[in-house]
Structure formats: structure tokens, C-alpha cells
Design an enzyme around this catalytic site. Structure first.
Site, mmCIF file in Angstrom:
data_model
loop_
_atom_site.group_PDB
_atom_site.id
_atom_site.type_symbol
_atom_site.label_atom_id
_atom_site.label_comp_id
_atom_site.label_asym_id
_atom_site.label_seq_id
_atom_site.Cartn_x
_atom_site.Cartn_y
_atom_site.Cartn_z
ATOM 1 C CB ILE A 110 -0.930 0.013 1.229
ATOM 2 C CG1 ILE A 110 -1.832 -1.232 1.245
ATOM 3 C CG2 ILE A 110 -1.767 1.290 1.262
ATOM 4 C CD1 ILE A 110 -2.801 -1.320 0.104
ATOM 5 C CE1 TYR A 116 -0.563 -5.810 10.481
ATOM 6 C CE2 TYR A 116 -2.783 -6.678 10.149
ATOM 7 C CZ TYR A 116 -1.759 -5.832 9.766
ATOM 8 O OH TYR A 116 -1.923 -4.998 8.688
ATOM 9 C CE LYS A 157 -2.345 -1.277 10.218
ATOM 10 N NZ LYS A 157 -1.223 -0.462 9.676
#
Length: 338
Positions: free
Chosen positions: A51, A202, A206
Site C-alpha cells: 500500500i 497484529y 492496527k
């Protein structure tokens, strides 16, 4: 790219490249006709892949100077070469940046400040994702994903504050994840020392980033700052649906074929960058907003989304902020913004 050029001569094989337009922004947002950003400076952490790479490529096509923050010089050089080959006159450069080593961040930003003087936006994109145990730690002894994805960006924001404040309308754009929707922070175990599960850790890292992005905007408003903080996420973005950018990345024919059925629900990482790029460029974006893909939050054109309650809870955010300040050794409640 010294002039406000339209990339209308893009070769057919480069059709996914962004086209710069100077048309007024009252028109509907078009991911292929972005407004000019000549004279502006952007930093994209982790801009060497995924990204981050496509965010950097698309922003470079607007005429802005784009700085790719990466700890790997070879990968950064490959990304710069790829962008230059696709965006004529691209103004791109590399900043050596290691978010897993907090002690190096101030000197990295000091060097950037000497060269640029101001920063119009930073995209907090870089991050790590581990699929399997064992639990790993950063140079500072923090769990690797939480330490890199959240604490590294928290500390980096502190050092970038003067550069962002020097811009007429600076922006902090934090890149979250769709995975954060189903997670909740364990404020008593932010480092996953008691119960480490890589995918959950994870997702929580985020979520911590996204909570930080919303809380940062509340504090910027309280401080009367001209800088705004917004959050964006790419939805479902797969390598197999991503256009090739050798040597940065190129899915094999087999991988692309296997990924085709998923295209009904998700997209490639080039499209995953669209909400991020809009959060950086669109003059209608306001602080505290969340931007993501239009179709079920997974694919399509970028749009503003409602902020889930668990991401905007001020009590949770205040506790996360206090813990982050302690873990990074930061004392200023506004991270240096004035």
C-alpha cells in the site's frame, strides 16, 4: 516535475498510472485525476512496498515531493526506480527510517528538516505482520508489531510536529486495517506478554494506530493546531490482484489466476491506496474522519466511513495515549503540536 503537467501522454501499458488535473475540487473525486500538489512535501513510511508503494507512486504523479521512509536502502532504491519509470519527472527520495528503533527517529527527522523545512503530510503506513510464533521484540524491547506499527509512529509524530506545523495545513494520515474492526485493545496487556497470538496481536496493533489517529485529532483541536489527523484503511487488498511493479513486486500468472475469484469482494494494493491518497489530498477531508473503500469497506472508490465506536472511545484512547507516552518516553500531551 517542475510544471503542472497533465500526464495525458501516459503509454497504454501505464493506464493505471494517476493523471494529474488542475480542475476544481468541487467535482466528484476521481482516483485517476488527482489535484495537483506541486510545491508540497509528503512522507510515506514503508513506501517501498505494498500500500505504501502505491500511495507514494500516486502522490508522486501530482507533482509533490514524495519521501519514502524505509529501513532497507535496497528496497527503497527499487521503489524509487519503479516510480521514476512510471511517473515522468517524479520527485522522489529516500529517508532511512527504522520505526522499530526509537532512538534513531529524531536524527532521521532532523536530517529531513534541514532539507525540507516543512512537511505537508505524513502517511503512517509502515508496519510488520507476523504469521507465526515466537513472539519477537523491537530494539527497545517492545513486542514487534505493536512496537513498530503503533509506538514507532507515535514517537515519529512527536519529532515531525514542527515540520507539520510549519506547513499551511499539515496532515497526519494513519493507515489502519479492516482487521481492526473485530479486535478490542487489552489495555492491561498491550504488549501481548500474557497471551500472544500473531494475527490477533497484529489486528490490535492496527487498532491502536487507528485509536491514536482519532485521539491525535482531538488533541490537535484542543491545542488550536492547524494540523489535522485523519485515518484511512485499504479494505481488502491482495498481492495477487495488484498490478506488477518489478522489482518491487510482481505476482506470478498462477497467483493472479488464483486471485481472480476474490476480485468480486476485494482488490489490489493499487486500489487499496486510494482512500489513503484521498485523505492526503482532498481539501474536503476533515480531522477525525475515517476513509475506506466504498463497497462494504473492502473494495472500490474511496469514501468517508462512520467511525466504529470502539475506535473513537475517548476513555480507551486516553489510556492508550498515556501508555504510549510512557513506553516511548514522551511527556508532551500534544506531541509537540502548538
Amino acid at each position: 516535475m517542475g510544471e503542472s503537467v497533465l500526464l495525458t501522454s501516459t503509454p497504454p501499458e501505464h493506464k493505471e498510472s494517476v493523471i494529474v488535473s488542475s480542475a476544481p475540487q468541487s467535482r466528484p473525486w476521481d482516483v485517476h485525476r488527482l489535484p495537483s500538489a506541486e510545491g508540497r512535501n509528503f512522507l510515506v513510511t514503508g513506501g517501498n512496498a505494498g500500500i505504501g508503494y502505491f500511495t507514494a507512486e500516486q502522490l508522486a504523479a501530482t507533482g509533490a515531493l514524495v519521501v519514502i521512509g524505509s529501513r532497507n536502502p535496497a528496497k527503497a532504491d527499487a521503489a524509487l526506480a519503479s516510480i521514476r519509470s512510471r511517473v515522468p519527472g517524479a520527485r522522489v527520495r529516500h529517508l532511512h527510517l527504522d520505526l522499530a528503533d526509537l532512538s534513531t527517529l529524531k536524527s532521521a527527522v532532523d536530517g529531513l528538516a534541514l532539507d525540507l523545512g516543512r512537511l505537508d503530510a505524513v502517511v503512517h503506513n509502515a508496519g510488520g505482520a507476523l504469521d507465526d510464533p515466537p513472539r519477537r521484540e523491537t530494539e527497545d524491547g517492545h513486542e514487534l508489531m505493536f512496537g513498530t506499527n503503533h509506538l514507532g509512529h507515535y514517537a515519529l509524530t512527536r519529532w515531525l510536529a514542527p515540520l507539520l506545523s510549519a506547513a499551511p495545513a499539515g496532515r497526519v494520515v494513519t493507515v489502519g486495517s479492516f482487521a481492526a474492526r473485530s479486535e478490542r485493545l487489552d489495555l492491561d496487556d498491550l504488549q501481548s506478554t500474557r497471551d500472544y497470538r500473531p494475527k490477533r496481536t497484529y489486528g490490535r496493533s492496527k487498532l491502536a494506530q487507528m485509536c491514536f489517529g482519532f485521539e491525535l485529532d482531538r488533541r490537535l483541536r484542543a491545542a488550536g493546531s492547524t494540523v489535522l489527523s485523519a485515518v484511512a484503511h485499504p479494505g481488502g487488498a491482495l498481492d495477487s490482484l495488484t498490478p506488477p511493479r518489478p522489482p518491487v513486486g510482481a505476482p506470478t500468472p498462477g497467483e493472479r489466476l488464483r486471485g481472480l475469484p476474490a476480485a468480486l469482494m476485494v482488490q489490489g494494493k493499487d486500489a487499496g491506496a486510494w482512500p489513503v491518497v484521498r485523505a492526503v489530498l482532498d481539501s474536503d477531508v476533515q480531522g477525525g474522519q475515517l476513509w475506506g473503500p466504498r463497497v462494504f469497506g473492502l473494495r472500490g472508490q474511496p469514501r468517508r466511513e462512520p467511525v466504529p465506536a470502539h475506535m473513537a472511545d475517548p476513555a480507551v484512547a486516553a489510556r492508550l495515549w498515556a501508555a504510549s507516552a510512557e513506553l516511548t518516553g514522551t511527556t508532551d500531551p500534544h506531541l509537540g503540536f502548538r
